[in-house]
Write a protein that holds these residues in place. Structure first.
Motif, PDB file in Angstrom:
ATOM      1  N   LEU A  51     -18.150  16.875   2.569  1.00  0.00           N
ATOM      2  CA  LEU A  51     -17.128  16.032   2.380  1.00  0.00           C
ATOM      3  C   LEU A  51     -16.892  14.848   3.626  1.00  0.00           C
ATOM      4  O   LEU A  51     -16.417  13.907   3.082  1.00  0.00           O
ATOM      5  N   GLU A  52     -17.161  15.097   4.483  1.00  0.00           N
ATOM      6  CA  GLU A  52     -17.123  14.304   5.677  1.00  0.00           C
ATOM      7  C   GLU A  52     -18.417  14.369   6.630  1.00  0.00           C
ATOM      8  O   GLU A  52     -18.596  15.351   6.876  1.00  0.00           O
ATOM      9  N   PHE A  54     -15.338   5.718  10.978  1.00  0.00           N
ATOM     10  CA  PHE A  54     -14.197   4.817  11.346  1.00  0.00           C
ATOM     11  C   PHE A  54     -13.674   5.225  12.592  1.00  0.00           C
ATOM     12  O   PHE A  54     -14.264   6.253  13.361  1.00  0.00           O
ATOM     13  N   ARG A  85     -11.486   9.734  -7.792  1.00  0.00           N
ATOM     14  CA  ARG A  85     -11.495  10.410  -6.414  1.00  0.00           C
ATOM     15  C   ARG A  85     -11.410   9.510  -5.279  1.00  0.00           C
ATOM     16  O   ARG A  85     -12.354   8.349  -5.418  1.00  0.00           O
ATOM     17  N   GLN A  94     -11.498   9.284  -0.860  1.00  0.00           N
ATOM     18  CA  GLN A  94     -11.609  10.065   0.441  1.00  0.00           C
ATOM     19  C   GLN A  94     -11.519   8.856   1.300  1.00  0.00           C
ATOM     20  O   GLN A  94     -11.817   7.647   1.483  1.00  0.00           O
ATOM     21  N   ARG A 141      -7.562  13.643   7.293  1.00  0.00           N
ATOM     22  CA  ARG A 141      -8.687  13.468   6.405  1.00  0.00           C
ATOM     23  C   ARG A 141      -8.110  13.803   5.003  1.00  0.00           C
ATOM     24  O   ARG A 141      -7.404  14.810   4.904  1.00  0.00           O
ATOM     25  N   ASP A 188      -8.683  14.089   0.640  1.00  0.00           N
ATOM     26  CA  ASP A 188      -9.650  13.940  -0.597  1.00  0.00           C
ATOM     27  C   ASP A 188      -8.601  14.300  -1.677  1.00  0.00           C
ATOM     28  O   ASP A 188      -8.139  15.232  -1.877  1.00  0.00           O
TER      29      ASP A 188
END
Lengths: 197, 181
Positions: free
Chosen positions: A32-33, A55, B32, B34, B49, B51
């Motif tokens: 996801l990240e 970031f 989508r 993110q 964060r 999503d």
């Protein structure tokens, strides 16, 4: 085993710094990240977690407050540190005596060249993650893994550990830049009585 | 620093351009994003964060706080919503915005934001202003002022940063990636 390595890792350490790479995986394993940055810690309660890629984001614990600054969002979230304390296994690195106070610790088996410590929060309702693992190799902590209430797994890999570095002034201080919105709660500033001249 | 966008009133050609942009968005109902979200309301708030997967009218929004990875998940459609991950277990209700506000104190107009976040107006009356690039710089709707700061390049531009404010509440999004779900 891993516990001895944690104790050895922390012995005589009043401060430390390292680079980190963080990956967050969905329950089904999807990445996801991924982000990277630097971590700085100073006993007993100060740390600075600075994301550089992809970031900018800075998290500073100055002993009284935890500041989370998102420059792109022009917002700082501030919390009283004592409430945040048990929020992250990082506190264990600075103060290993915290380990048994906050977590049930189980020595894991050796796997992929590392020895593991499995941590389960003693007060699950106060901890945002359900379980964590610390992986050690010969020269110290290599991996911190946490899984949260949604089954997402966060893996943080450390490298380039520096023991007791001398930190620049202000490393563990934070002042919101002008134009930044500050939200959250601050401890009441102690009444400071100026010394008579 | 951010260049002050010269906002021009909505003249016919700009409005036509916006209508075309919104038609293109309608033709792409599944998307989508993110990125990062920051919310503030009356001095409290937080960030994390985000999503966000949207399929037509239904949404699946996951938010994770940094370091501690405290997280929640808001799923649902126009008439039902479910919130997972908070202490006390899953919550359900007919309205996502109310469900989230009651549980976290955060005010996020989920339905309208699903339009605004792609640079489109939500259904209903709206005031719109455009930047020099002909793309929306400001949409005022449902009491919210939605400011657009930067767009992706290319034929179907998407906002990079969206700052929505309403009285003392604000919802700010920095989008790092747009994808098909």
């Amino acid at each position: 085993g891993a516990r001895d390595q944690l104790d050895a890792f922390g012995a005589g350490m009043t401060g430390m710094a390292a680079d980190f790479e963080q990956r967050v995986h969905a329950p089904d394993g999807e990445l996801l990240e991924s982000s990277s940055g630097t971590l700085k810690l100073r006993a007993p309660r100060e740390f600075r977690w600075e994301v550089v890629q992809p970031f900018p984001q800075v998290i500073v614990a100055d002993g009284t407050h935890v500041w989370i600054h998102d420059p792109d969002l022009e917002q700082v979230t501030v919390r009283i540190q004592s409430l945040e304390e048990q929020g992250s296994p990082l506190s264990v690195l600075v103060d290993p005596s915290e380990l048994d106070r906050q977590f049930e610790v189980v020595e894991g088996v050796q796997s992929d060249g590392m020895s593991w410590l499995a941590l389960t929060p003693r007060k699950p309702e106060e901890s945002p993650f359900e379980s964590a693992r610390l992986g050690f190799d010969a020269n110290g902590l290599v991996v911190m893994e946490m899984s949260d209430g949604l089954g997402q797994r966060t893996e943080v890999r450390f490298s380039g550990w520096q023991r007791n570095p001398d930190f620049d002034a202000g490393t563990f201080a934070f002042t919101p830049p002008p134009g930044t919105e500050v939200v959250g709660e601050m401890a009441q500033a102690a009444e400071v009585m100026p010394l008579a001249d | 620093c951010v260049p002050a966008t010269v906002r021009t009133g909505a003249d016919a050609s700009l409005l036509a351009g916006q209508a075309a942009h919104e038609a293109a968005l309608a033709a792409e109902p599944d998307w989508r994003l993110q990125g990062r979200l920051a919310v503030s309301a009356g001095g409290d708030g937080g960030s994390g964060r985000i999503d966000w997967v949207q399929r037509g009218d239904s949404y699946d929004i996951k938010l994770s706080a940094p370091v501690t990875r405290a997280s929640w998940r808001l799923q649902g459609g126009p008439a039902q919503a479910r919130l997972d991950g908070l202490d006390g277990g899953p919550l359900a209700g007919p309205d996502a915005r109310r469900l989230l506000a009651d549980a976290t104190g955060w005010d996020i107009p989920v339905q309208a934001l699903s339009h605004w976040v792609r640079g489109g107006r939500a259904p209903g009356q709206a005031h719109i202003e455009f930047g020099p690039d002909g793309l929306p710089a400001l949409i005022v709707q449902q009491g919210w002022s939605v400011e657009y700061r930067g767009w992706t390049a290319g034929p179907s531009p998407r906002p990079k940063r969206v700052f929505a404010t309403r009285q003392d509440a604000s919802v700010r999004l920095a989008v790092d990636a747009w994808e098909a779900p």
